[in-house]
Design an enzyme around this catalytic site. Structure first.
Site, PDB file in Angstrom:
ATOM      1  N   LYS A 140       0.861  -1.186   0.000  1.00 15.62           N
ATOM      2  CA  LYS A 140       0.000   0.000   0.000  1.00 15.62           C
ATOM      3  C   LYS A 140       0.899   1.237   0.000  1.00 15.62           C
ATOM      4  O   LYS A 140       1.697   1.443   0.911  1.00 15.62           O
ATOM      5  CB  LYS A 140      -0.910   0.010   1.229  1.00 15.62           C
ATOM      6  N   ARG A 172     -10.889   9.467   1.808  1.00 14.50           N
ATOM      7  CA  ARG A 172     -10.805  10.101   3.125  1.00 14.50           C
ATOM      8  C   ARG A 172     -12.000  11.005   3.382  1.00 14.50           C
ATOM      9  O   ARG A 172     -12.455  11.128   4.520  1.00 14.50           O
ATOM     10  CB  ARG A 172      -9.477  10.854   3.242  1.00 14.50           C
ATOM     11  N   LYS A 204       1.140  10.106   5.831  1.00 14.95           N
ATOM     12  CA  LYS A 204       1.278   8.702   6.213  1.00 14.95           C
ATOM     13  C   LYS A 204       2.533   8.068   5.622  1.00 14.95           C
ATOM     14  O   LYS A 204       2.618   6.851   5.464  1.00 14.95           O
ATOM     15  CB  LYS A 204       0.016   7.930   5.799  1.00 14.95           C
ATOM     16  N   GLU A 222       7.660  -6.679   1.376  1.00 16.04           N
ATOM     17  CA  GLU A 222       6.428  -6.554   2.171  1.00 16.04           C
ATOM     18  C   GLU A 222       5.515  -7.763   1.949  1.00 16.04           C
ATOM     19  O   GLU A 222       4.968  -8.328   2.902  1.00 16.04           O
ATOM     20  CB  GLU A 222       5.686  -5.271   1.787  1.00 16.04           C
ATOM     21  N   LYS A 270      -2.135  -1.520  -3.754  1.00 13.57           N
ATOM     22  CA  LYS A 270      -2.993  -0.335  -3.712  1.00 13.57           C
ATOM     23  C   LYS A 270      -2.117   0.911  -3.821  1.00 13.57           C
ATOM     24  O   LYS A 270      -1.140   1.015  -3.092  1.00 13.57           O
ATOM     25  CB  LYS A 270      -3.778  -0.315  -2.392  1.00 13.57           C
ATOM     26  N   SER A 308     -10.220   5.453  -4.871  1.00 14.35           N
ATOM     27  CA  SER A 308     -11.221   6.509  -5.067  1.00 14.35           C
ATOM     28  C   SER A 308     -10.799   7.543  -6.099  1.00 14.35           C
ATOM     29  O   SER A 308     -11.615   7.992  -6.916  1.00 14.35           O
ATOM     30  CB  SER A 308     -11.513   7.183  -3.729  1.00 14.35           C
ATOM     31  N   TYR A 340     -15.168   0.726  -6.998  1.00 15.05           N
ATOM     32  CA  TYR A 340     -16.469   1.359  -6.780  1.00 15.05           C
ATOM     33  C   TYR A 340     -17.352   1.227  -8.015  1.00 15.05           C
ATOM     34  O   TYR A 340     -18.555   1.457  -7.943  1.00 15.05           O
ATOM     35  CB  TYR A 340     -16.277   2.837  -6.421  1.00 15.05           C
TER      36      TYR A 340
END
Length: 331
Positions: free
Chosen positions: A201, A211, A224, A240, A255, A281, A320
Site C-alpha cells: 500500500k 478520506r 502517512k 512486504e 494499492k 477513489s 467502486y
C-alpha cells in the site's frame, strides 16, 4: 518465434467478433469484483459523496439492500468502511473495539440477510476512528507507534471476526500485524477467517475522495509516509508481500491500481498467490470526470481498466464501479 508475412497475418484472428472472443487471453467476470461500501449512522439514510460521484454512504438498512444487490449481480464480496461520527472518535480510536460499533452492526446485518451467499471483507486500521486521522496510535512526538498500534489492531480484528467478518484486511501497514492477527484468530476460534493483507500500500495522492467518504480527510495531521510505501519503490513491495505471506496472509493486495500495474505483475510472478488490486477513489473519480467531460465512454473506460488489472495478473479487483461493471458483464 520465427514468423513472417504473409504466412503469418496477426489480423486474421481479429476479423470477426467470434474469433476475437475465441482468442481472448484475459476475461473479467462479476466473480472478479469486490464492491467497497461506506456505512453511516441512522435509518433510511443515503449520503452522496461529492468527490465520489455516484457513490453514497448508506445506513445499515441501506447497506443490506446494497449487499443483496451484490448477490443478485454475482459479486462475491463486499468491503465495508465506516463513517464514524465525530463524537465517537478519539486519539486512541477506542470505538474500533466497541462490539456495537457501526462496522460490527453492518457486518452482522449483512450476514443475517445474505449468509454465505456473500463474503464480507473488513478493513483493519484506526483512521476511521481516530481524531487525528492516522491509522495507528501516536507517541509523544507524533510518530505512529508500531507495536502499540499492532496490539489494538488485534483487538479490532477480533471484534470484527466476532461480528461475522469473513475476510480481515489490515490496511494499516504496521510491521508484524499480520502475524499478530493470525495468531489471535487461531487462538480465539476463528481458524477459517481469511486475511487479505494490504501488503503493498503506497503513500499515494489518489486517496483523497476515500478520506472524504470515511470522514478522516479534514482530520489528518501530517501524512502517512512513515508507514505507507514510497511510490518510487518496487523491490520493497516484494519484501512486504513476502513478509505478510510468511506471517499468515491468505491473499495480498496492491494499492492503488493503475499507477502500480508493474507491482501487480512483479508480485504475481514472484509468489503466484492470490493477488488483488484496489482501484482507489481517485482513480474512480478520474474516470467519472473523463466521462462527464465527454473525454471517453464510461462503460468502455471501466471495462478496459478492469481488463488491465487482470492482464497484469490480478486475481480480482476492489472497485467502486463493481455494480456497473457487473451489469455490463452480465448484459
Amino acid at each position: 518465434m520465427n514468423a513472417s508475412y504473409p504466412n503469418t497475418r496477426l489480423r486474421r484472428t481479429r476479423a470477426t467478433s467470434w474469433s476475437r472472443s475465441l482468442h481472448r487471453e484475459n476475461l473479467v467476470t462479476p466473480a472478479d469484483l469486490i464492491w467497497p461500501m461506506f456505512v453511516t449512522e441512522g435509518q433510511a439514510q443515503e449520503e452522496p459523496i461529492g468527490s465520489l460521484p455516484g457513490v453514497s454512504r448508506w445506513s445499515v438498512d441501506g447497506i443490506v439492500a446494497q449487499a443483496k444487490e451484490a448477490v443478485a449481480l454475482g459479486i462475491p464480496v463486499v468491503a465495508l468502511f465506516p463513517n464514524t461520527q465525530p463524537d465517537r472518535r478519539s486519539d486512541d480510536g477506542a470505538e474500533a473495539h466497541n462490539p456495537d460499533n457501526l462496522m460490527c452492526r453492518a457486518i452482522a446485518a449483512i450476514k443475517d440477510a445474505c449468509g454465505d451467499e456473500l463474503g464480507v471483507l473488513t478493513d483493519v486500521a484506526l483512521d476511521p476512528y481516530t481524531s487525528h486521522g492516522q491509522d495507528g496510535l501516536l507517541d509523544d512526538s507524533g510518530y505512529v507507534a508500531n507495536d502499540d498500534t499492532v496490539a489494538v489492531l488485534v483487538d479490532q480484528a477480533l471484534n470484527q471476526a466476532a461480528a461475522g467478518a469473513d475476510i480481515i484486511a489490515p490496511s494499516d501497514m504496521m510491521d508484524g500485524r499480520v502475524h499478530a492477527i493470525r495468531m489471535a484468530l487461531e487462538m480465539n476460534g476463528h481458524p477459517n477467517i481469511q486475511i487479505m493483507s494490504y501488503a503493498a500500500k503506497y503513500a499515494s495522492a489518489f486517496y483523497g475522495p476515500f478520506r472524504d467518504a470515511v470522514g478522516s480527510g479534514g482530520l489528518l495531521k501530517g501524512d502517512k509516509k512513515t508507514y505507507q510505501m514510497d511510490p518510487a519503490n518496487g523491490e520493497e513491495a516484494l519484501r512486504e508481500v513476502e513478509m505478510d505471506l510468511a506471517e499468515g496472509a491468505d491473499s495480498v493486495m496492491v494499492k492503488p491500481g493503475l499507477a502500480y500495474l508493474d507491482i501487480v505483475r512483479l508480485v504475481k510472478e514472484a509468489f503466484g498467490v492470490p493477488t488483488f488490486v484496489y482501484q482507489v477513489s481517485g482513480e474512480y473519480a478520474m474516470i467519472e470526470a473523463a466521462a462527464a467531460a465527454g473525454a471517453g465512454d464510461r462503460d468502455a473506460l471501466v471495462l478496459e481498466t478492469l481488463l488491465a488489472f487482470k492482464r497484469a495478473g490480478a486475481s480480482g479487483v476492489l472497485t467502486y464501479h463493481a455494480p456497473l461493471a457487473a451489469r455490463l458483464l452480465n448484459g
